[in-house]
Enzyme design. Sequence first.
Site, PDB file in Angstrom:
ATOM      1  N   GLU A  25      -3.235 -10.038  14.940  1.00 55.66           N
ATOM      2  CA  GLU A  25      -3.638  -8.619  14.883  1.00 55.66           C
ATOM      3  C   GLU A  25      -4.889  -8.375  15.724  1.00 55.66           C
ATOM      4  O   GLU A  25      -5.592  -9.311  16.120  1.00 55.66           O
ATOM      5  CB  GLU A  25      -3.898  -8.195  13.432  1.00 55.66           C
ATOM      6  CG  GLU A  25      -5.009  -8.983  12.754  1.00 55.66           C
ATOM      7  CD  GLU A  25      -5.693  -8.225  11.621  1.00 55.66           C
ATOM      8  OE1 GLU A  25      -6.086  -7.067  11.833  1.00 55.66           O
ATOM      9  OE2 GLU A  25      -5.859  -8.816  10.542  1.00 55.66           O
ATOM     10  N   VAL A 106      -2.999  -5.282   9.705  1.00 54.53           N
ATOM     11  CA  VAL A 106      -1.897  -6.141   9.260  1.00 54.53           C
ATOM     12  C   VAL A 106      -0.601  -5.326   9.192  1.00 54.53           C
ATOM     13  O   VAL A 106       0.439  -5.749   9.710  1.00 54.53           O
ATOM     14  CB  VAL A 106      -2.220  -6.791   7.892  1.00 54.53           C
ATOM     15  CG1 VAL A 106      -0.992  -7.457   7.290  1.00 54.53           C
ATOM     16  CG2 VAL A 106      -3.353  -7.802   8.050  1.00 54.53           C
ATOM     17  N   ASP A 138      -7.462   3.626  -3.818  1.00 56.16           N
ATOM     18  CA  ASP A 138      -7.441   3.035  -2.480  1.00 56.16           C
ATOM     19  C   ASP A 138      -6.595   1.758  -2.489  1.00 56.16           C
ATOM     20  O   ASP A 138      -7.011   0.728  -3.009  1.00 56.16           O
ATOM     21  CB  ASP A 138      -8.887   2.733  -2.044  1.00 56.16           C
ATOM     22  CG  ASP A 138      -8.978   2.294  -0.591  1.00 56.16           C
ATOM     23  OD1 ASP A 138      -7.927   2.040   0.039  1.00 56.16           O
ATOM     24  OD2 ASP A 138     -10.107   2.207  -0.076  1.00 56.16           O
ATOM     25  N   ALA A 141      -2.278   0.024   3.067  1.00 54.30           N
ATOM     26  CA  ALA A 141      -0.888   0.123   3.525  1.00 54.30           C
ATOM     27  C   ALA A 141      -0.302  -1.256   3.840  1.00 54.30           C
ATOM     28  O   ALA A 141       0.921  -1.399   3.961  1.00 54.30           O
ATOM     29  CB  ALA A 141      -0.815   1.031   4.753  1.00 54.30           C
ATOM     30  N   LYS A 159     -10.313 -10.881   0.378  1.00 57.75           N
ATOM     31  CA  LYS A 159     -11.728 -10.877  -0.001  1.00 57.75           C
ATOM     32  C   LYS A 159     -11.877 -10.237  -1.370  1.00 57.75           C
ATOM     33  O   LYS A 159     -11.137  -9.317  -1.709  1.00 57.75           O
ATOM     34  CB  LYS A 159     -12.522 -10.010   0.984  1.00 57.75           C
ATOM     35  CG  LYS A 159     -12.755 -10.661   2.306  1.00 57.75           C
ATOM     36  CD  LYS A 159     -13.911  -9.950   3.015  1.00 57.75           C
ATOM     37  CE  LYS A 159     -14.261 -10.649   4.301  1.00 57.75           C
ATOM     38  NZ  LYS A 159     -13.303 -10.388   5.371  1.00 57.75           N
TER      39      LYS A 159
HETATM   40  N1  PSU Z   1      -9.797  -7.990   5.667  1.00 57.59           N
HETATM   41  C1  PSU Z   1     -10.537  -8.880   6.355  1.00 57.59           C
HETATM   42  N2  PSU Z   1     -10.669  -8.736   7.698  1.00 57.59           N
HETATM   43  C2  PSU Z   1     -10.062  -7.711   8.384  1.00 57.59           C
HETATM   44  C3  PSU Z   1      -9.253  -6.781   7.640  1.00 57.59           C
HETATM   45  C4  PSU Z   1      -9.172  -6.968   6.295  1.00 57.59           C
HETATM   46  O1  PSU Z   1     -11.091  -9.790   5.766  1.00 57.59           O
HETATM   47  O2  PSU Z   1     -10.222  -7.608   9.612  1.00 57.59           O
HETATM   48  C5  PSU Z   1      -8.555  -5.688   8.371  1.00 57.59           C
HETATM   49  C6  PSU Z   1      -7.084  -6.064   8.605  1.00 57.59           C
HETATM   50  O3  PSU Z   1      -6.684  -5.524   9.856  1.00 57.59           O
HETATM   51  C7  PSU Z   1      -6.376  -5.341   7.487  1.00 57.59           C
HETATM   52  C8  PSU Z   1      -7.198  -4.090   7.395  1.00 57.59           C
HETATM   53  O4  PSU Z   1      -5.011  -5.068   7.752  1.00 57.59           O
HETATM   54  O5  PSU Z   1      -8.540  -4.516   7.574  1.00 57.59           O
HETATM   55  C9  PSU Z   1      -7.008  -3.371   6.082  1.00 57.59           C
HETATM   56  O6  PSU Z   1      -7.605  -2.117   6.156  1.00 57.59           O
HETATM   57  P1  PSU Z   1      -7.305  -1.057   5.005  1.00 57.59           P
HETATM   58  O7  PSU Z   1      -7.915  -1.629   3.771  1.00 57.59           O
HETATM   59  O8  PSU Z   1      -7.981   0.202   5.476  1.00 57.59           O
HETATM   60  O9  PSU Z   1      -5.805  -0.917   4.920  1.00 57.59           O
HETATM   61 MN    MN Z   2      -7.729   2.087   2.203  1.00 55.28          MN
END
Ligand code: PSU
Ligand code: MN
Length: 304
Positions: A25, A106, A138, A141, A159
């Site tokens: 990614e 992702v 929250d 996706a 995390k």
């Molecule tokens: N968690 C990490 N490093 C990252 C991400 C998540 O430890 O870089 C990034 C990934 O691209 C993941 C995205 O798909 O954040 C998730 O964002 P959201 O929670 O807004 O869906």
């Molecule tokens: Mn979100």
Amino acid sequence: MNKFITLTQEVKDALDNNKPVVALESTIISHGMPYPKNVEMANRVEDIIREQGAVPATIAIMDGQIKVGLTPEDLEILATRKDIAKVSRRDLASVLSSKALGATTVAATMICANLAGIKFFVTGGIGGVHRGYEEFMDVSADLEELAMTPVTVICAGAKSILDLPRTLEYLETKGVPVIGFKTNELPAFFTRTSDVGVPLQMDTTKEIAEFVKTKELLELSGGNLVVNPIPEEHQLEREVIDAWIAQAINESVEQDVLGKDVTPFLLARIVELSEGKSLEANIQLVYNNAKVGARIAKDYHDSH
Ligand code: PSU
Ligand code: MN
């Protein structure tokens, strides 16, 4: 091939000749790590995958195309430009149609990998159900994408900025297999353990490859999640990391950080609060995932 997909020659040759390909990614580069460590990581992780006998395909949105496979120049752009959209499923069509520059999460990377015919995808951590779900609702996706799109994602868990038990519950509801690689616990990214059990453990990459093939033959839709703990020597102390995470979350709430900005905000604050220690651990666990992911892809191709 979908008209929005552009492959590099290396990726095209590998797909044409049925060689193992591993997707990567780009949000992790543009929104997950600071420069210049992000671009160092992006180049090195590709080399690790090549060393294991597979072909890396880092994915991003550039020039109105989904680029599958990037040049070192592309990686430098993604690592440095400030005007890069964070592209999840919701954003994919608009970022393509407006010809904006986009880094794929992702979820979006899974969609693009699947369009290109790539079955395996290595990253650091996935998104999930955030803490404070009751108030903010929250949910990344990424979880819905795992439910829908037939790509196997290799990560180091999630995390603990996330609510790990709820994240696993969500994946269970959606029927997503979560496989602990040599572990029966969900790794918490910076730490090997989390006290949250995973329902499936597999101890060899061959076993995982065989499982992926079986799921395909059953025509079960959706993806798989392989969780691979950070190597012992790179893991951080749980109490220390938990304090940084708690502080970062408090600040995000105080500052009304919402929507797609939440995860990048928390990641950046944790890097700052840890004075770079979390970044080093993050990079090392990505390398470790690349080794395992490339071996799974290779075992899958060797036996089929
Ligand atoms: N968690 C990490 N490093 C990252 C991400 C998540 O430890 O870089 C990034 C990934 O691209 C993941 C995205 O798909 O954040 C998730 O964002 P959201 O929670 O807004 O869906
Ligand atoms: Mn979100």
